[in-house]
Design an enzyme around this catalytic site. Structure first.
Site, short mmCIF file in Angstrom:
data_model
loop_
_atom_site.label_atom_id
_atom_site.label_comp_id
_atom_site.label_asym_id
_atom_site.label_seq_id
_atom_site.Cartn_x
_atom_site.Cartn_y
_atom_site.Cartn_z
N CYS A 57 43.46 46.29 30.47
CA CYS A 57 43.92 45.56 31.66
C CYS A 57 44.03 44.06 31.39
O CYS A 57 44.95 43.41 31.88
CB CYS A 57 42.97 45.82 32.83
SG CYS A 57 41.23 45.56 32.46
N CYS A 58 43.08 43.50 30.62
CA CYS A 58 43.03 42.05 30.49
C CYS A 58 44.20 41.47 29.70
O CYS A 58 44.83 40.50 30.16
CB CYS A 58 41.70 41.62 29.91
SG CYS A 58 40.31 41.99 31.01
N HIS B 91 33.46 46.22 42.67
CA HIS B 91 34.28 45.90 41.51
C HIS B 91 35.10 44.65 41.82
O HIS B 91 35.83 44.60 42.80
CB HIS B 91 35.17 47.10 41.23
CG HIS B 91 35.98 47.03 39.98
ND1 HIS B 91 37.18 46.37 39.92
CD2 HIS B 91 35.76 47.53 38.74
CE1 HIS B 91 37.67 46.48 38.68
NE2 HIS B 91 36.83 47.19 37.94
N HIS C 273 43.70 56.13 40.14
CA HIS C 273 44.52 54.93 39.93
C HIS C 273 46.02 55.13 40.18
O HIS C 273 46.83 54.35 39.69
CB HIS C 273 44.30 54.36 38.51
CG HIS C 273 42.93 53.80 38.31
ND1 HIS C 273 41.81 54.58 38.20
CD2 HIS C 273 42.49 52.52 38.22
CE1 HIS C 273 40.74 53.81 38.04
NE2 HIS C 273 41.11 52.57 38.05
N GLY D 283 41.29 53.84 45.58
CA GLY D 283 40.02 53.33 45.08
C GLY D 283 40.17 51.99 44.38
O GLY D 283 39.25 51.19 44.35
N HIS D 284 41.32 51.76 43.79
CA HIS D 284 41.61 50.47 43.15
C HIS D 284 42.77 49.84 43.89
O HIS D 284 43.92 50.27 43.77
CB HIS D 284 41.93 50.63 41.68
CG HIS D 284 41.82 49.35 40.90
ND1 HIS D 284 42.33 48.15 41.35
CD2 HIS D 284 41.24 49.07 39.69
CE1 HIS D 284 42.09 47.20 40.45
NE2 HIS D 284 41.42 47.72 39.45
N GLU E 166 31.31 46.14 36.94
CA GLU E 166 32.35 45.15 36.65
C GLU E 166 32.56 44.27 37.88
O GLU E 166 33.69 43.99 38.26
CB GLU E 166 33.67 45.84 36.28
CG GLU E 166 33.56 46.71 35.05
CD GLU E 166 34.94 47.10 34.51
OE1 GLU E 166 35.17 46.88 33.31
OE2 GLU E 166 35.77 47.63 35.27
N GLU F 55 34.89 39.12 33.99
CA GLU F 55 36.07 39.73 33.36
C GLU F 55 37.28 38.81 33.47
O GLU F 55 37.52 38.20 34.51
CB GLU F 55 36.33 41.08 34.04
CG GLU F 55 37.43 41.87 33.38
CD GLU F 55 37.77 43.17 34.14
OE1 GLU F 55 36.90 43.68 34.87
OE2 GLU F 55 38.91 43.62 34.01
N CYS G 34 40.30 39.61 33.88
CA CYS G 34 41.12 40.04 35.01
C CYS G 34 40.57 39.55 36.34
O CYS G 34 41.33 39.29 37.28
CB CYS G 34 41.20 41.57 35.07
SG CYS G 34 42.33 42.29 33.88
#
Lengths: 636, 636
Positions: B401-402, B257, B132, B183-184, B309, B325, B327
């Site tokens: 995160c949310c 994701h 990340h 990756g994200h 997710e 989610e 997010c």
């Protein structure tokens, strides 16, 4: 060799019952011809049989697994049942081979566990909670008893007795003994079975110890963890997982891993039967009422959750994520059989029947070589979260408990149909075939001729060695709302006794009892607290629960709505799925056309269209093109 | 400072829009007064703010986590938006404190990551797939731009530019640069934003590189794994999880994701806007059609599966296990905003509106201090498998995160309502407040007065600095089946252009446009391939999706059946749930009485009973006694 359970009915042995051509007879033939050889082959390939050679070394393939011996033992138990009901030279060779390997695998002190001895020899008895040692021992003991009963040989019985003696010398309440009990129950009921087969009371006592030590404080699993240098609080699962949260006599609902729980409850029932322990029986009854009244699928599947392979909350019975492990259905049948024999109350046999015909039998393919581990009641087009893959059966599993449990269950199903006591012969289940028992001192043969469950008529011929007076207890299934009984062509009422019709008479050779159970198609509703099923019905006829499968429908099965007034007609179709009664009718389907790429739109925008509905027995699903399926159908 | 996207509408900045008392204005006030301070406190307690001191040592508590900087940055971004729309000395102090800590945490070479620098300094840039790093960098960059736009200060902008420069010096296609991509996703859209804020084209180029390098062969994640000495084949997840299975221009459906995917698609849309890249826009359109046409909940929630997710299969939209989610709903709104501005097609703003009013807003409690991570559309009485616990919001999460995404989304929601270009002013969303933009060279203030979404009337006052001719584009929501427009009291038709009514005129100071959207209660059906929803309807009025919650009902909400003809009446209830339109009507409930311990019985055995139904906005559920809930109701 069986002893009469105190106060209850005595089960018949597998060898006492022979099934003829019929529903279960055909399944047993497939079990013998296909499943037993297939599973034997998979036990070789997976490593469970090679592990018995005790020559595995680190780095080699087929590393022994903690479950291996139990898988092998369940196959062996089932193979022995097959030998008990029919000669089979090839199978006898296989059985002899495995028995010889088992004898060779036993350590000089009697210990017998291929995983511990080869992979973790320093861990013997150090982790009863997780390592499945006593669980495997229990299944070996059951196999040893079955082998003896099937063949008369004592080769394997002696092996397992030596092992049981070692365990009895190791564990128990006495001085110098280890305390403890297993994380996966099984040894308890196995020891009772060994006691019944041998008359050796120490096995019964040890079973009682294991059952009653469970859940007491200070907690054994904590002590055991500390002895391994682990923090007892670091364990992920609560003690309910192992039914070790409370002493068993204080338990009042099913908790934790379903198979473990049901084996424990079975042992509690056995102990109650052997000792007349009313407190244990009362605990069984309490747990039963919650399980069957609030936590059982209409298929007899139990244990809805994947996470713990087990029980959750009352009325938590989601269809598509149903775990309902095949082994749990089998374990429920085994417990139900014990409760039925202990109480002669038909409600228990009702559940045994429901499980066997539906959620157990769905665990194996018609060809006998594919298995379901979990048995959902609905498969949606996108079943993305299945642990064991797509909606079709598999030839084997990394954890192979279910296929081997199927082997032994189907091989022994005939014995579940009967029980006896003094001057009572009880028929719990209807299946073409014959059984022999000694009733009131006289040998009695009973023969059932029937196409049950496809047809509600059963002809029972009674053939005592000489005329004898006894009670014939005939189960009147709980699903049945009308039945007739005739003896030698003359209608009789039969005295209704808790789900059975009691016929007392002096039975003569050739007396015939004709039973007729009305078997209309029923729409079954679930209690509205089963929130997933509100507005839906399941279809049932006799003991058979139906489903609608995509292979029979052009419309998506989940788009089908069943009108309240739609008539459903049963018909036996000899060439479909091995011969089965299929239900046909006219239903509605929400058309998928006209949406133009939209996912949502105001309703009503389309009128449902007529569609032909064809429902097949749930136990037969997934024997054709894999696809969506549902047991519960929205009713409009 | 914003540049006009080629060929599309330009978003307004947060500072250009002020919300007044109204639906979103109240939420923004709660965000400022409650959520922002709460989240700041939790960032202190959890360790994300302490981590900025860069003095963590192994063995100490509050070990920095790979996500910490992103959580912090999202809070900071949202806090800056709050400062941009209203002075707040206390908040300014907090922002200054965090900015100072961030500046101090930056390494001499520009690197800024509290986890890598303190926990794994030797792993910098060694695992873009999992650690990340670039994701956190992207959020820091967004915070830096937001801080500059809110305060005019360059302190944080300079920090993130130095970091971005380091990243641009490190990665890219040129000689001596590292290859790779995260990756994200997040860095991509952040770099485009930084380009827009600074005019520095290398940031745009690098964003393009990261987007287009993705999924190419040989595969970067494999090479990266091998460089770490790992077997690339040993990774559990397929490359779809990271949208790295194919080059992005070849992708045609949402995979993996959800948040990662939606941030990538947002960056692709931004690039298409900046460069006129028709191929990237086409890929966005393909993915969008599948997502919105087959994979989106009626609440605008996306990504049904907990395991990844993220996305699964078409029409796989189970209610009770919906992940959806918070997010992901926010990310969908962010992508939809970009697509709406790029194309001026109302279908995109329809989805943005659906997500914001339902599946995004459900993520935060009315008091602003509790959050949902996942947003199921049904909660059954026994919800045993929830990852994040019981059906009530929580004050924080291990993966936070949310809550921080909620902070920045609600703080900036006003800016989502508008866009502009040359001689066009576009209103995507209706919300009381005012916006300022330069249109055709003239400063224009527009003020909305409305109780939307509770009421369908919107009064828009236009106040140009001097009379000016431009197009006012007014979105006609896709849910609306009848609307009226009047200018200065005189009905006009407005030219319908892809979901907008276009009013072109020479606008004078004080011109008033009155919009009226008919807002009947609608029953919404899902496409029948959404197999869980066949025979059920959702209730919607305007953009608001409703649910029935246990707190309003004596009968189990899942036992309620909605008759086809039942009339549902909307009424604004000022004292309920902060003031909301509630739907009332008469429905049926399957009675739970009379079952006598049985779980199944023949149907019909009980007639459903009349029961009062009260439906509340889905976004407001779980603000009272926690309990069961459902959006989809069986219709009879």
């Amino acid at each position: 060799m069986s002893r009469t359970a105190a106060g209850g009915l005595r089960p018949l042995e597998v060898a006492d019952v022979t099934l003829a051509e019929g529903f279960w007879g055909r399944r047993q033939r497939t079990n013998r011809r296909a499943t037993i050889p297939h599973v034997h082959e998979m036990l070789k390939r997976s490593g469970a049989i090679p592990a018995l050679r005790m020559n595995w070394r680190p780095g080699q393939k087929h590393k022994p697994h903690p479950f291996f011996d139990s898988d092998l033992a369940k196959w062996l138990e089932g193979a022995c049942y097959a030998l008990a009901t029919g000669p089979d030279a090839d199978l006898a060779r296989k059985v002899n081979g495995v028995v010889a390997l088992l004898a060779g695998a036993q350590r000089p002190d009697g210990y017998l566990n291929t995983y511990i001895s080869q992979v973790a020899p320093d861990r013997r008895w150090t982790n009863l909670r997780d390592l499945h040692e006593l669980y495997c021992a229990g299944h070996l003991i059951e196999a040893g008893v079955a082998h003896h009963q099937a063949t008369g040989a004592t080769s394997l019985l002696n092996v397992v007795r030596r092992y049981a003696d070692l365990i009895a010398d190791t564990f128990g309440p006495g001085p110098g003994r280890r305390r403890g009990y297993p994380g996966h129950e099984e040894i308890e009921l196995a020891l009772i079975r060994l006691y019944r087969a041998t008359g050796e009371r120490r096995y019964l006592s040890l079973a009682g110890y294991f059952v009653d030590a469970r859940g007491r404080r200070p907690h054994f699993f904590d002590a055991e963890a500390r002895a391994r240098g682990e923090d007892p609080a670091a364990v992920r699962r609560g003690r309910e997982y192992w039914q070790a949260h409370l002493p068993v006599r204080q338990q009042d609902r099913p908790v934790g891993h379903a198979v473990r729980g049901l084996y424990l409850y079975s042992a509690m029932a056995d102990l109650a039967g052997e000792t007349g322990d009313a407190e244990l029986l009362a605990a069984c009854r309490r747990i039963w009422e919650v399980l069957v009244g609030r936590q059982m699928y209409v298929t007899g599947g139990v244990g809805p959750a994947r996470d713990n392979e087990g029980f959750t909350a009352d009325y938590d019975l989601p269809d598509d994520t149903a775990y309902a492990e095949t082994c749990a259905g089998i374990a429920l049948a085994l417990w139900a059989r014990r409760m039925a024999n202990l109480t002669a109350d038909g409600r228990y046999a009702d559940v045994m029947e429901r499980a066997l015909y539906n959620g157990v039998l769905s665990g194996v393919s018609l060809d006998g070589e594919r298995f379901f581990y979990d048995n959902p009641l609905a498969v949606h087009p996108a079943r993305h979260d299945s642990w064991h893959g797509a909606p079709h059966r598999q030839e084997w599993f990394g954890c192979a408990c279910c296929p081997t449990n199927v082997v032994r269950m189907i091989a022994s199903v005939g014995a579940l149909a009967y029980a006896a006591r003094d001057d009572i012969l009880c028929i719990h289940l209807y299946a073409a075939g014959e059984a022999r028992a000694e009733i009131a001192g006289v040998g009695v043969l009973v023969r059932q001729e029937t196409e049950y469950p496809w047809d509600g008529r059963v002809a029972i011929t009674v053939q005592p060695d000489r005329p004898v007076t006894f009670d014939l207890l005939l189960r009147v299934p709980g699903w049945c709302r009308g039945h007739r009984i005739a003896v030698n062509g003359r209608a009789v009422a039969g005295r209704p006794v808790r789900g059975y019709a009691r016929l007392r008479r002096r039975w003569q050779d050739g007396d015939v009892v004709d039973l007729t159970f009305e078997m209309p198609v029923e729409r079954i509703a679930a209690h509205p607290k089963v929130s997933h099923n509100v507005g839906r019905v399941a279809l049932q006829r006799g003991p058979i629960v139906y489903c609608v499968e995509q292979a029979d429908h052009a419309a998506d099965v989940h788009s089908i709505l069943l009108p309240h007034r739609a008539r459903l007609t049963p018909r036996f179709e000899p060439r479909l799925l091995g011969g089965a009664v299929i239900l046909r009718g006219s239903a509605l389907a929400v058309p998928a056309a006209g949406w133009k790429g939209r996912l949502y739109r105001p309703d009503p925008a389309a009128t449902p269209k007529r569609t032909a509905l064809r429902a097949i027995p749930y136990c037969l699903w997934a024997n054709r093109t894999p696809g969506p399926m549902t047991v519960w159908i929205p009713q409009v």
